[in-house]
Design a protein around this motif. Sequence first.
Motif, short mmCIF file in Angstrom:
data_model
loop_
_atom_site.label_atom_id
_atom_site.label_comp_id
_atom_site.label_asym_id
_atom_site.label_seq_id
_atom_site.Cartn_x
_atom_site.Cartn_y
_atom_site.Cartn_z
N ARG A 166 24.67 -18.55 -39.51
CA ARG A 166 23.54 -17.01 -39.14
C ARG A 166 24.37 -16.59 -37.80
NH1 ARG A 166 17.50 -19.12 -38.91
NH2 ARG A 166 18.47 -20.89 -38.43
N GLU B 237 27.18 -16.88 -37.19
CA GLU B 237 28.79 -16.01 -37.83
C GLU B 237 28.57 -15.05 -38.52
OE1 GLU B 237 32.36 -17.91 -40.19
OE2 GLU B 237 30.35 -19.21 -39.64
N MET B 238 27.54 -15.23 -39.33
CA MET B 238 26.96 -13.56 -40.03
C MET B 238 26.82 -12.56 -39.54
SD MET B 238 24.63 -15.19 -43.42
CE MET B 238 23.68 -16.41 -42.81
N LEU B 239 25.49 -12.72 -38.66
CA LEU B 239 25.74 -11.62 -37.70
C LEU B 239 26.48 -11.11 -36.79
CD1 LEU B 239 23.26 -9.74 -35.96
CD2 LEU B 239 23.22 -12.00 -34.31
N SER B 240 27.92 -11.96 -36.48
CA SER B 240 29.04 -11.76 -35.80
C SER B 240 29.78 -10.94 -36.54
CB SER B 240 29.37 -12.87 -34.99
OG SER B 240 30.41 -13.22 -36.31
N ASN B 241 30.28 -10.77 -37.56
CA ASN B 241 30.89 -10.57 -38.61
C ASN B 241 29.89 -9.14 -38.98
OD1 ASN B 241 32.16 -12.05 -39.54
ND2 ASN B 241 31.24 -12.89 -41.32
N THR B 242 28.80 -8.46 -38.49
CA THR B 242 28.16 -7.03 -38.38
C THR B 242 28.44 -7.01 -37.99
OG1 THR B 242 26.95 -8.30 -40.50
CG2 THR B 242 26.40 -5.70 -39.60
N ILE B 243 28.09 -7.41 -37.10
CA ILE B 243 28.46 -6.76 -35.34
C ILE B 243 29.85 -5.88 -35.18
CG2 ILE B 243 28.05 -7.32 -33.13
CD1 ILE B 243 26.25 -7.92 -32.94
N GLY C 280 32.23 -5.86 -37.43
CA GLY C 280 32.31 -4.79 -38.41
C GLY C 280 31.51 -3.47 -37.70
N VAL C 281 30.28 -3.47 -37.55
CA VAL C 281 30.37 -1.97 -37.37
C VAL C 281 31.41 -1.68 -36.09
CG1 VAL C 281 27.41 -0.20 -36.27
CG2 VAL C 281 27.87 -2.66 -38.24
N THR D 39 34.18 -0.11 -36.15
CA THR D 39 34.24 0.97 -37.56
C THR D 39 33.47 1.88 -36.42
OG1 THR D 39 33.94 0.44 -39.68
CG2 THR D 39 33.03 2.35 -39.67
N TRP E 12 37.60 -11.30 -33.04
CA TRP E 12 36.71 -11.28 -33.23
C TRP E 12 37.43 -12.56 -33.94
CZ3 TRP E 12 38.82 -11.70 -38.96
CH2 TRP E 12 37.84 -11.99 -40.25
#
Length: 182
Positions: free
Chosen positions: A3, A5-11, A13-14, A17, A60
């Motif tokens: 979980r 890891e999924m949170l870190s991908n989002t953070i 990515g945002v 960007t 990342w």
Amino acid sequence: MRRLEMLSNTIFGVAMTLLAYDLPKAGRFAKAPGWMDLVGAYAQPLIALAISFVVAGMFWFSHHRRLALAPEGSRGEVFLNVIFLLSIIILPVTNGLYGVFRLDGVVAVIYGIHLTTIATLNALLWFIALGRGGDRPLLMVATYPVGVFVLGTIVACFAPFVAQFIWCLAFGAPLVGWLARR
């Protein structure tokens, strides 16, 4: 940790960007800009964006390698990972400041302190993940950027223009690991 890891991908990515958010918009120009107008408007912000984007990408990648190596973690380790991710979220803020006032000593030092904080948290998480008998080359790869960012931040106090080139040396961390394995 999955979980996280999924949170870190989002953070990541945002945050990566949002680094482009402070780039000058076309409405800034009253008429079609010439080459020098474009260089004047975009050079500093693009340099800051490039440094920050590559730094974020580097961390990342390191974060994912570390999570794959240590698929489970204590509550404290998860909390420290969240603090690390907070330091990534703040990157667009210091990047925006640095993109506009890159040659100002105070701004360059603030940016350097932020880069050093990210690198230090990353290295600390690697030390925890690898434990006492950790893989020496991996630890060298994790700690190398800390030294580079500290040196660059010290240089930023006196020569902000030079600091950006020193900070770019942090991208040589994989080479340090490769050399350590030889």
